[in-house]
Design a protein around this motif. Structure first.
Motif, PDB file in Angstrom:
ATOM      1  N   GLN A 231       0.828  -1.204   0.000  1.00  0.00           N
ATOM      2  CA  GLN A 231       0.000   0.000   0.000  1.00  0.00           C
ATOM      3  C   GLN A 231       0.865   1.257   0.000  1.00  0.00           C
ATOM      4  OE1 GLN A 231      -2.582  -0.496   3.362  1.00  0.00           O
ATOM      5  NE2 GLN A 231      -4.019  -1.817   2.263  1.00  0.00           N
ATOM      6  N   THR A 232       2.000   1.206   0.714  1.00  0.00           N
ATOM      7  CA  THR A 232       2.912   2.351   0.721  1.00  0.00           C
ATOM      8  C   THR A 232       3.486   2.598  -0.654  1.00  0.00           C
ATOM      9  OG1 THR A 232       3.501   1.915   3.036  1.00  0.00           O
ATOM     10  CG2 THR A 232       5.011   3.288   1.749  1.00  0.00           C
ATOM     11  N   VAL A 233       3.930   1.508  -1.303  1.00  0.00           N
ATOM     12  CA  VAL A 233       4.502   1.631  -2.650  1.00  0.00           C
ATOM     13  C   VAL A 233       3.461   2.122  -3.642  1.00  0.00           C
ATOM     14  CG1 VAL A 233       5.551   0.357  -4.553  1.00  0.00           C
ATOM     15  CG2 VAL A 233       6.256  -0.106  -2.207  1.00  0.00           C
ATOM     16  N   SER A 234       2.242   1.567  -3.554  1.00  0.00           N
ATOM     17  CA  SER A 234       1.193   1.991  -4.477  1.00  0.00           C
ATOM     18  C   SER A 234       0.792   3.441  -4.237  1.00  0.00           C
ATOM     19  CB  SER A 234      -0.036   1.077  -4.344  1.00  0.00           C
ATOM     20  OG  SER A 234      -0.587   1.169  -3.040  1.00  0.00           O
ATOM     21  N   GLY A 235       0.883   3.875  -2.966  1.00  0.00           N
ATOM     22  CA  GLY A 235       0.571   5.268  -2.678  1.00  0.00           C
ATOM     23  C   GLY A 235       1.578   6.223  -3.289  1.00  0.00           C
ATOM     24  N   VAL A 236       2.848   5.803  -3.323  1.00  0.00           N
ATOM     25  CA  VAL A 236       3.895   6.636  -3.926  1.00  0.00           C
ATOM     26  C   VAL A 236       3.822   6.604  -5.445  1.00  0.00           C
ATOM     27  CG1 VAL A 236       6.392   6.896  -4.195  1.00  0.00           C
ATOM     28  CG2 VAL A 236       5.429   6.363  -1.953  1.00  0.00           C
ATOM     29  N   SER A 237       3.569   5.398  -5.997  1.00  0.00           N
ATOM     30  CA  SER A 237       3.603   5.234  -7.458  1.00  0.00           C
ATOM     31  C   SER A 237       2.304   5.653  -8.132  1.00  0.00           C
ATOM     32  CB  SER A 237       3.910   3.776  -7.798  1.00  0.00           C
ATOM     33  OG  SER A 237       2.907   2.924  -7.274  1.00  0.00           O
ATOM     34  N   GLY A 238       1.244   5.821  -7.367  1.00  0.00           N
ATOM     35  CA  GLY A 238      -0.026   6.210  -7.964  1.00  0.00           C
ATOM     36  C   GLY A 238      -0.946   5.024  -8.168  1.00  0.00           C
ATOM     37  N   THR A 239      -2.136   5.297  -8.641  1.00  0.00           N
ATOM     38  CA  THR A 239      -3.150   4.254  -8.804  1.00  0.00           C
ATOM     39  C   THR A 239      -3.519   4.039 -10.263  1.00  0.00           C
ATOM     40  OG1 THR A 239      -4.893   5.902  -8.449  1.00  0.00           O
ATOM     41  CG2 THR A 239      -4.124   4.679  -6.519  1.00  0.00           C
ATOM     42  N   HIS A 240      -2.596   4.298 -11.176  1.00  0.00           N
ATOM     43  CA  HIS A 240      -2.857   4.017 -12.581  1.00  0.00           C
ATOM     44  C   HIS A 240      -3.069   2.517 -12.776  1.00  0.00           C
ATOM     45  CE1 HIS A 240      -1.858   8.156 -13.498  1.00  0.00           C
ATOM     46  NE2 HIS A 240      -0.699   8.015 -12.864  1.00  0.00           N
ATOM     47  N   ARG A 241      -3.882   2.175 -13.747  1.00  0.00           N
ATOM     48  CA  ARG A 241      -4.276   0.782 -13.904  1.00  0.00           C
ATOM     49  C   ARG A 241      -3.071  -0.139 -14.066  1.00  0.00           C
ATOM     50  NH1 ARG A 241      -8.033  -1.300 -18.812  1.00  0.00           N
ATOM     51  NH2 ARG A 241      -6.125  -0.858 -19.982  1.00  0.00           N
ATOM     52  N   TRP A 242      -2.137   0.221 -14.926  1.00  0.00           N
ATOM     53  CA  TRP A 242      -1.009  -0.663 -15.174  1.00  0.00           C
ATOM     54  C   TRP A 242      -0.040  -0.692 -14.006  1.00  0.00           C
ATOM     55  CZ3 TRP A 242      -0.860  -4.546 -18.213  1.00  0.00           C
ATOM     56  CH2 TRP A 242      -1.664  -4.562 -19.359  1.00  0.00           C
ATOM     57  N   THR A 243       0.063   0.396 -13.297  1.00  0.00           N
ATOM     58  CA  THR A 243       0.903   0.393 -12.091  1.00  0.00           C
ATOM     59  C   THR A 243       0.351  -0.570 -11.060  1.00  0.00           C
ATOM     60  OG1 THR A 243       1.524   2.705 -12.449  1.00  0.00           O
ATOM     61  CG2 THR A 243       1.840   1.812 -10.239  1.00  0.00           C
ATOM     62  N   VAL A 244      -0.955  -0.485 -10.825  1.00  0.00           N
ATOM     63  CA  VAL A 244      -1.600  -1.382  -9.863  1.00  0.00           C
ATOM     64  C   VAL A 244      -1.517  -2.827 -10.337  1.00  0.00           C
ATOM     65  CG1 VAL A 244      -3.788  -1.988  -8.785  1.00  0.00           C
ATOM     66  CG2 VAL A 244      -3.146   0.415  -9.008  1.00  0.00           C
ATOM     67  N   THR A 245      -1.703  -3.066 -11.633  1.00  0.00           N
ATOM     68  CA  THR A 245      -1.642  -4.426 -12.174  1.00  0.00           C
ATOM     69  C   THR A 245      -0.280  -5.050 -11.939  1.00  0.00           C
ATOM     70  OG1 THR A 245      -3.274  -3.895 -13.890  1.00  0.00           O
ATOM     71  CG2 THR A 245      -1.868  -5.817 -14.264  1.00  0.00           C
ATOM     72  N   VAL A 246       0.772  -4.310 -12.242  1.00  0.00           N
ATOM     73  CA  VAL A 246       2.129  -4.829 -12.050  1.00  0.00           C
ATOM     74  C   VAL A 246       2.400  -5.094 -10.577  1.00  0.00           C
ATOM     75  CG1 VAL A 246       4.583  -4.280 -12.262  1.00  0.00           C
ATOM     76  CG2 VAL A 246       3.025  -3.747 -14.139  1.00  0.00           C
ATOM     77  N   LEU A 247       1.989  -4.171  -9.701  1.00  0.00           N
ATOM     78  CA  LEU A 247       2.222  -4.352  -8.270  1.00  0.00           C
ATOM     79  C   LEU A 247       1.468  -5.560  -7.715  1.00  0.00           C
ATOM     80  CD1 LEU A 247       2.100  -0.663  -6.973  1.00  0.00           C
ATOM     81  CD2 LEU A 247       4.104  -2.157  -7.072  1.00  0.00           C
ATOM     82  N   VAL A 248       0.234  -5.729  -8.128  1.00  0.00           N
ATOM     83  CA  VAL A 248      -0.561  -6.861  -7.637  1.00  0.00           C
ATOM     84  C   VAL A 248       0.056  -8.179  -8.098  1.00  0.00           C
ATOM     85  CG1 VAL A 248      -2.778  -8.042  -7.853  1.00  0.00           C
ATOM     86  CG2 VAL A 248      -2.718  -5.586  -7.412  1.00  0.00           C
TER      87      VAL A 248
END
Length: 291
Positions: A231-248
Motif C-alpha cells: 500500500q505504501t509503494v502503491s501510494g507513492v507510485s499512484g493508482t494508474h491501472r497498469w501500475t496497480v496491475t504490475v504491483l498486484v
C-alpha cells in the motif's frame, strides 16, 4: 539414538554420514518434537539463504515479467477493456504462479536435503537435481492441483461443507507430505514415491494436518506487513491501472514463492523425522555404508 547424531552433521551424523560439514546441524538427525517441526524449517532455510534469495528473486522477476507481458498482449487483443485486462491478468498470473510453485519446490527440497546431508548447497546443484527429477516433480504438481481443485469443487455447492472439504484436502496433502523429499533423496519416480510417502506418514496424518494449518496461518500473518508495504509503494507510485496491475502481480507471486519455500523446507524436516521414527535413520550400524 546416537548422541552425536542429534548435534552434528558429517561422517558421524547417523544415516546422513556423507556430509563433510561440522558444527551444530540445522536439522538434528533424530525423531523431532512437534514444536521442532514448526521451528526447524526456518533454521534449514537460513543455511542456504543467499542461494534461495538469488534463485527466487530471479524466478519471481521472470514470472512477473512474463505475466505482465502476456497481460499486455491480452489487453491489446481485447481493445484495452477493463474486463479483458482483468481476466487476462488473472489467468496468466495463475499459470505463472503454478509454474513458479513447481520451481520453488524443485529447488528448495534438494537444497534442504543438501544441508541435511552436510553437502554444499549450490544453485547449480539444485537446478541439476530439478532437471533430473523433472518428470516426478511434474507428476506431483499435476496431481497436487487436480486433487485440490476436485476436493474444493465438491465442497463448494454448500458453503457449510467448504471448511470440511478444506480439512479433508489437508488430510490428503498430509498423506503425501514427504513425497518430494523421497523423490529427490532416493531418486524415486512419482508412483513409488507416493506409496513410500504414505507409509512414512501412516498414523501421523492428523499431526501433519495441524502442521499444515500452522503454515497457512503463518502465511496470513506474514502477508499483513507485506500488504502495508504494498500500500505504501502503491501510494507513492499512484493508482494508474497498469501500475496497480504490475504491483498486484508481483506481490502475489512473491507471497506464493515465500509460502512455498517454507512449506518445502517443512517437508524436508518432516522427512527426516519420519525416517528416524520408522526406519531408525539416526542409528549407524558400525561398518555399514549408509546414505
Amino acid at each position: 539414538m546416537l548422541p552425536a547424531a542429534a548435534d552434528q552433521v558429517g561422517p558421524t551424523a547417523g544415516a546422513v554420514g556423507e556430509g563433510t560439514a561440522t558444527g551444530p546441524a540445522p536439522v538434528p538427525i533424530r525423531p523431532l518434537q512437534f514444536r521442532e517441526l514448526l521451528d526447524l524449517p526456518f533454521a534449514l532455510i537460513q543455511t542456504p539463504i543467499r542461494t534461495l534469495a538469488a534463485l527466487y528473486a530471479v524466478a519471481v522477476a521472470v514470472a512477473t515479467g512474463v505475466a505482465v507481458g502476456m497481460t499486455a498482449v491480452v489487453s491489446i487483443a481485447t481493445g484495452g477493456s477493463d474486463s479483458g485486462t482483468f481476466w487476462g491478468a488473472l489467468v496468466v498470473t495463475l499459470i505463472c504462479a503454478w509454474t513458479l510453485r513447481m520451481f520453488v519446490r524443485g529447488t528448495t527440497v534438494p537444497l534442504g536435503l543438501a544441508v541435511v546431508h552436510g553437502k554444499p548447497a549450490s544453485w547449480r546443484g539444485a537446478l541439476q537435481q530439478l532437471a533430473a527429477e523433472a518428470g516426478a516433480l511434474l507428476g506431483y504438481q499435476v496431481m497436487y492441483t487436480l486433487v485440490g481443485v476436485g476436493v474444493l469443487l465438491l465442497g463448494t455447492p454448500l458453503i457449510i461443507t467448504l471448511p470440511l472439504a478444506a480439512i479433508w484436502l489437508l488430510w490428503l496433502r498430509a498423506r503425501k507430505f514427504t513425497l518430494l523429499p523421497v523423490v529427490f533423496d532416493e531418486s524415486a519416480t512419482y508412483r513409488p514415491a507416493a506409496l513410500r510417502a504414505k507409509i512414512l506418514a501412516a498414523g501421523s496424518e492428523w499431526q501433519l494436518v495441524g502442521l499444515l494449518l500452522y503454515l497457512r496461518g503463518l502465511l496470513v500473518v506474514l502477508i499483513v506487513p507485506l500488504l502495508a508495504l504494498w500500500q505504501t509503494v502503491s501510494g507513492v507510485s499512484g493508482t494508474h491501472r497498469w501500475t496497480v496491475t504490475v504491483l498486484v502481480i508481483a506481490f502475489a507471486l512473491f507471497v506464493i514463492a515465500l509460502g512455498e519455500m517454507v512449506e518445502s523446507a517443512t517437508q524436508v524436516v518432516v522427512y527426516v523425522d519420519k525416517r528416524c521414527r520408522r526406519e531408525a535413520w539416526d542409528i549407524t550400524v558400525p561398518g555399514e555404508v549408509t546414505r
